[in-house]
Design a protein around this motif. Structure first.
Motif, PDB file in Angstrom:
ATOM      1  N   UNK A 110     -22.524 -55.836 -30.011  1.00 32.77           N
ATOM      2  CA  UNK A 110     -23.148 -57.015 -29.395  1.00 32.77           C
ATOM      3  C   UNK A 110     -24.644 -56.805 -29.188  1.00 32.77           C
ATOM      4  N   UNK A 111     -24.996 -55.630 -28.683  1.00 33.88           N
ATOM      5  CA  UNK A 111     -26.406 -55.351 -28.380  1.00 33.88           C
ATOM      6  C   UNK A 111     -27.250 -55.290 -29.665  1.00 33.88           C
ATOM      7  N   UNK A 112     -26.696 -54.617 -30.690  1.00 35.83           N
ATOM      8  CA  UNK A 112     -27.461 -54.523 -31.937  1.00 35.83           C
ATOM      9  C   UNK A 112     -27.644 -55.907 -32.564  1.00 35.83           C
ATOM     10  N   UNK A 113     -26.603 -56.726 -32.473  1.00 32.19           N
ATOM     11  CA  UNK A 113     -26.711 -58.104 -32.962  1.00 32.19           C
ATOM     12  C   UNK A 113     -27.794 -58.864 -32.208  1.00 32.19           C
ATOM     13  N   UNK A 114     -27.801 -58.699 -30.886  1.00 40.06           N
ATOM     14  CA  UNK A 114     -28.802 -59.387 -30.064  1.00 40.06           C
ATOM     15  C   UNK A 114     -30.219 -58.933 -30.423  1.00 40.06           C
ATOM     16  N   UNK A 115     -30.327 -57.700 -30.928  1.00 41.01           N
ATOM     17  CA  UNK A 115     -31.635 -57.171 -31.332  1.00 41.01           C
ATOM     18  C   UNK A 115     -32.003 -57.617 -32.747  1.00 41.01           C
ATOM     19  N   UNK A 116     -31.114 -58.393 -33.387  1.00 41.14           N
ATOM     20  CA  UNK A 116     -31.427 -58.918 -34.721  1.00 41.14           C
ATOM     21  C   UNK A 116     -30.872 -58.107 -35.875  1.00 41.14           C
ATOM     22  N   UNK A 141     -35.825 -54.546 -29.184  1.00 40.07           N
ATOM     23  CA  UNK A 141     -36.440 -53.225 -29.332  1.00 40.07           C
ATOM     24  C   UNK A 141     -37.064 -53.091 -30.718  1.00 40.07           C
ATOM     25  N   UNK A 142     -38.225 -52.449 -30.787  1.00 42.73           N
ATOM     26  CA  UNK A 142     -38.968 -52.348 -32.039  1.00 42.73           C
ATOM     27  C   UNK A 142     -38.129 -51.679 -33.133  1.00 42.73           C
ATOM     28  N   UNK A 143     -38.082 -52.313 -34.297  1.00 45.47           N
ATOM     29  CA  UNK A 143     -37.459 -51.678 -35.453  1.00 45.47           C
ATOM     30  C   UNK A 143     -35.978 -51.918 -35.610  1.00 45.47           C
ATOM     31  N   UNK A 144     -35.385 -52.847 -34.914  1.00 42.98           N
ATOM     32  CA  UNK A 144     -33.956 -53.145 -35.117  1.00 42.98           C
ATOM     33  C   UNK A 144     -33.731 -54.485 -35.803  1.00 42.98           C
ATOM     34  N   UNK A 145     -34.719 -55.354 -35.730  1.00 39.74           N
ATOM     35  CA  UNK A 145     -34.564 -56.689 -36.317  1.00 39.74           C
ATOM     36  C   UNK A 145     -34.392 -56.587 -37.836  1.00 39.74           C
ATOM     37  N   UNK A 146     -33.314 -57.178 -38.333  1.00 36.71           N
ATOM     38  CA  UNK A 146     -33.063 -57.194 -39.775  1.00 36.71           C
ATOM     39  C   UNK A 146     -32.430 -55.930 -40.332  1.00 36.71           C
ATOM     40  N   UNK A 147     -32.229 -54.920 -39.483  1.00 37.75           N
ATOM     41  CA  UNK A 147     -31.621 -53.657 -39.958  1.00 37.75           C
ATOM     42  C   UNK A 147     -30.121 -53.826 -40.129  1.00 37.75           C
ATOM     43  N   UNK A 192     -19.964 -50.616 -20.232  1.00 32.59           N
ATOM     44  CA  UNK A 192     -20.231 -50.352 -21.655  1.00 32.59           C
ATOM     45  C   UNK A 192     -21.658 -50.736 -22.064  1.00 32.59           C
ATOM     46  N   UNK A 193     -22.188 -51.785 -21.456  1.00 36.33           N
ATOM     47  CA  UNK A 193     -23.544 -52.243 -21.806  1.00 36.33           C
ATOM     48  C   UNK A 193     -24.593 -51.194 -21.437  1.00 36.33           C
ATOM     49  N   UNK A 194     -24.285 -50.362 -20.433  1.00 37.13           N
ATOM     50  CA  UNK A 194     -25.248 -49.334 -20.018  1.00 37.13           C
ATOM     51  C   UNK A 194     -25.301 -48.179 -21.018  1.00 37.13           C
ATOM     52  N   UNK A 195     -24.290 -48.089 -21.857  1.00 37.52           N
ATOM     53  CA  UNK A 195     -24.303 -47.113 -22.957  1.00 37.52           C
ATOM     54  C   UNK A 195     -24.911 -47.766 -24.198  1.00 37.52           C
ATOM     55  N   UNK A 196     -24.564 -49.032 -24.418  1.00 41.70           N
ATOM     56  CA  UNK A 196     -25.079 -49.747 -25.598  1.00 41.70           C
ATOM     57  C   UNK A 196     -26.607 -49.795 -25.605  1.00 41.70           C
ATOM     58  N   UNK A 197     -27.209 -49.934 -24.421  1.00 42.75           N
ATOM     59  CA  UNK A 197     -28.677 -50.027 -24.376  1.00 42.75           C
ATOM     60  C   UNK A 197     -29.316 -48.697 -24.797  1.00 42.75           C
ATOM     61  N   UNK A 198     -28.672 -47.592 -24.487  1.00 39.53           N
ATOM     62  CA  UNK A 198     -29.221 -46.282 -24.895  1.00 39.53           C
ATOM     63  C   UNK A 198     -29.056 -46.101 -26.400  1.00 39.53           C
ATOM     64  N   UNK A 199     -27.898 -46.535 -26.913  1.00 40.58           N
ATOM     65  CA  UNK A 199     -27.673 -46.448 -28.365  1.00 40.58           C
ATOM     66  C   UNK A 199     -28.742 -47.268 -29.097  1.00 40.58           C
ATOM     67  N   UNK A 200     -29.001 -48.475 -28.605  1.00 39.51           N
ATOM     68  CA  UNK A 200     -30.008 -49.330 -29.252  1.00 39.51           C
ATOM     69  C   UNK A 200     -31.379 -48.646 -29.230  1.00 39.51           C
ATOM     70  N   UNK A 201     -31.717 -48.051 -28.091  1.00 44.18           N
ATOM     71  CA  UNK A 201     -33.002 -47.337 -27.986  1.00 44.18           C
ATOM     72  C   UNK A 201     -33.080 -46.201 -29.012  1.00 44.18           C
ATOM     73  N   UNK A 202     -32.017 -45.383 -29.079  1.00 44.63           N
ATOM     74  CA  UNK A 202     -32.026 -44.234 -29.986  1.00 44.63           C
ATOM     75  C   UNK A 202     -32.086 -44.672 -31.451  1.00 44.63           C
TER      76      UNK A 202
END
Ligand code: NDP
Length: 262
Positions: free
Chosen positions: A24-30, A1-7, A222-232
């Motif tokens: 896990x999801x945020x890590x996968x997003x970089x 997702x745009x803007x998470x890599x390196x954050x 849990x992954x269905x909540x993590x994806x919304x957190x990553x989006x937000x």
């Protein structure tokens, strides 16, 4: 997702359940993730299972303790640098009927679920505001609410009140931080398959009742909540602030004309 890599992101309660999936999801997003959990050993174990020390670490933290929160910020900055994302996920339940609930039990739930989120949000927001004033990119905060911010559970008095408070904390913080471009949103899950839901998972009748009020007829992952957190937390939600997004298999739209039998 745009803007998470390196954050750089903090995820409270990241050693288990929804928090682990978020880490896990945020890590996968970089993103570089600091898990903050009461259970330091569990946090370390999960961090090692997810990735290397360059991208994910864990530290012991009781979000209800101001000193722990201060140490968490310092540990995160030392490990990864300035903080871009805060996920206030840690939460506990405390079951007792309204007439029986003990004051100490009420206090503990409020301290972890609501005051902890406030203390940590304020500390991280002050840090983010300084960064914005120095010309850096604004960060984002995501809080964990619940459908019980809206529903009233007489056996979860403090929990329901704390989650309603989280939705309001989200709104007031969003307004205070909007001038700096810092966004604050929340996710309100329905029933998600974690240890917190153990009583429902083990009890067929309890599960039947929950399913009868869940139009999608299943427990969420849990992954269905993590994806919304990553989006937000990402720039994909760049014009969104002060919102609680509910992911509950259709439970909130239910009304008195819909049959409740599974
Ligand atoms: P779990 O009980 O599975 O995990 C919660 C995690 O938070 C645990 O690792 C726990 O550590 C940690 N934790 C508890 N207290 C503190 C504290 N004071 N400081 C730091 N960490 C702490 O919960 P879920 O994953 O199910 O829930 C996560 C969030 O989602 C909570 O805010 C919850 O209210 C919310 N939610 C959950 C729903 C569900 O159906 N599961 C539905 C709606 C909302 P330890 O293991 O040491 O106790």
């Amino acid at each position: 997702m745009r803007g998470l890599d390196g954050k750089v992101a903090i995820v409270t309660g990241g050693a288990r359940g929804i928090g682990r999936a978020i880490a896990e999801r945020l890590c996968a997003e970089g993103s570089k993730v600091m898990i903050a959990d009461l259970d330091a050993a569990a946090g370390q174990k999960v961090a090692r299972a997810i990735g290397s020390e360059d991208c994910i670490r864990a530290t012991e933290c009781d979000v209800a303790e101001k000193l722990d929160v201060r140490n968490l910020l310092a540990a995160t900055r030392d490990a990864f640098g300035p903080i871009d994302v805060l996920v206030n996920n840690a939460g506990i339940v405390g079951g007792a009927e309204f007439l029986d609930l003990k004051e100490d039990d009420f206090d503990r739930v409020m301290a972890v679920n609501l005051k902890g989120a406030f203390i940590l949000s304020q500390a991280v927001a002050r840090h983010m505001v300084e960064r914005v004033k120095a010309g850096e990119t604004p960060g984002a905060i995501v809080n964990m609410s619940s459908v019980n911010a809206v529903f009233a559970l007489p056996t979860q008095v403090a929990y329901s009140i704390s989650k309603a408070g989280i939705s309001q904390l989200t709104r007031v913080a969003a307004l205070s931080l909007a001038p700096y471009g810092i966004r604050v949103n929340a996710v309100g899950p329905g029933s998600i398959m974690t240890d917190m839901l153990a009583s429902v998972n083990k009890d067929a009748e309890a599960r039947r009742v929950v399913m009868s009020r869940t139009p999608m007829r299943r427990i969420g992952a849990p992954e269905e909540i993590a994806s919304i957190v990553a989006f937000l937390a990402s720039e994909e939600a760049s014009y969104m602030t002060g919102q609680t997004v509910f992911a509950d298999g259709g439970r909130l739209p239910l009304n008195y004309t819909v049959p409740t039998e599974a």
